[in-house]
Design an enzyme around this catalytic site. Structure first.
Site, PDB file in Angstrom:
ATOM      1  N   GLU A  41       6.033   3.520   0.484  1.00  0.00           N
ATOM      2  CA  GLU A  41       5.497   3.103   1.801  1.00  0.00           C
ATOM      3  C   GLU A  41       4.855   4.278   2.536  1.00  0.00           C
ATOM      4  O   GLU A  41       5.003   4.426   3.761  1.00  0.00           O
ATOM      5  CB  GLU A  41       6.614   2.485   2.673  1.00  0.00           C
ATOM      6  CG  GLU A  41       7.401   1.369   2.006  1.00  0.00           C
ATOM      7  CD  GLU A  41       6.630   0.056   1.921  1.00  0.00           C
ATOM      8  OE1 GLU A  41       5.447  -0.002   2.356  1.00  0.00           O
ATOM      9  OE2 GLU A  41       7.208  -0.920   1.416  1.00  0.00           O
ATOM     10  N   CYS A  65      -9.637  -9.993  -3.178  1.00  0.00           N
ATOM     11  CA  CYS A  65     -10.901  -9.302  -3.418  1.00  0.00           C
ATOM     12  C   CYS A  65     -11.702  -9.314  -2.114  1.00  0.00           C
ATOM     13  O   CYS A  65     -11.325  -9.968  -1.140  1.00  0.00           O
ATOM     14  CB  CYS A  65     -11.675  -9.975  -4.543  1.00  0.00           C
ATOM     15  SG  CYS A  65     -12.308 -11.603  -4.109  1.00  0.00           S
TER      16      CYS A  65
HETATM   17 ZN   LIG Z   1     -11.013 -13.252  -4.986  1.00  0.00          ZN
END
Ligand SMILES: [Zn+2]
EC number: 2.7.1.21
Length: 194
Positions: free
Chosen positions: A86, A180
């Site tokens: 983290e 994405c």
């Molecule tokens: Zn995607």
């Protein structure tokens, strides 16, 4: 010579599993390591490194006023490696302390964390790790909605994507998704129960 590593990836890219694996590999050769994690991540209690597949171990929590260099320097038995989970939540000063562990104590430091927050801005810890690390590596995972590489973290509240708000909102798997770029801007519905 020791080096400072920064391994970053989106949510669910296996960062914590990698930390536990690296620790295991060292310890198998009787080379003790030190695990540390951000003190602000309280999902599983302060000072625990835990992966989504259920593996977990105790770690030294790093708070805002923790001097990480001093913590390591004071140890009677110096570790062979310092592993940080983290790391995105850390401050610039912590990253500078990592460089001192590497350069003055000659101990490798491997920091793992997210690069960008859900607003797609750099976290402070990640920004300075990108600037100061000797080696930078991307840990890859695929988009929740397609087969492209996940580059961003999408934050859902009540089933709706959110792009603004406080940077640090610690959530579980239900709230953040690796996506994405296309699906970051054009997300699909998250179905119930996921
Ligand atoms: Zn995607």
């Amino acid at each position: 010579m020791a080096q400072l590593f920064f391994k970053y990836g989106a949510m669910n890219s296996g960062k914590t599993i990698e930390i536990l694996k690296v620790a295991h590999n060292y310890e198998e050769q009787n080379k003790p390591v030190v695990l540390m994690t951000s003190g602000i991540d309280t999902r599983d209690g302060v000072g625990v490194v835990s992966s989504r597949i259920g593996l977990k171990r105790e770690a030294i929590p790093i708070f805002e006023d923790t001097d990480v260099f001093e913590v390591i320097q004071k140890m009677d038995h110096k570790p062979y490696c310092v592993l940080i989970d983290e790391a995105q939540f850390l401050k610039k000063k912590h990253v500078i302390e990592f460089t001192r562990i590497v350069d003055e104590l000659n101990i490798p430091v491997m920091a793992f964390g997210l690069k960008n927050d859900f607003r797609n801005e750099l976290f402070e810890g990640s920004k300075y790790l990108l600037l100061y690390a000797d080696k930078i590596e991307e840990m890859k995972t695929i988009c929740w909605f397609c087969h492209k590489k996940a580059m961003m973290n999408l934050h859902y509240i009540d089933g709706k994507p959110v792009y603004e708000g406080d940077q640090v909102q610690i959530g579980g798997n239900e709230a953040y998704y690796p996506v994405c770029r296309k699906h970051y801007f054009h997300p699909l519905m998250i179905t119930e129960g996921e």
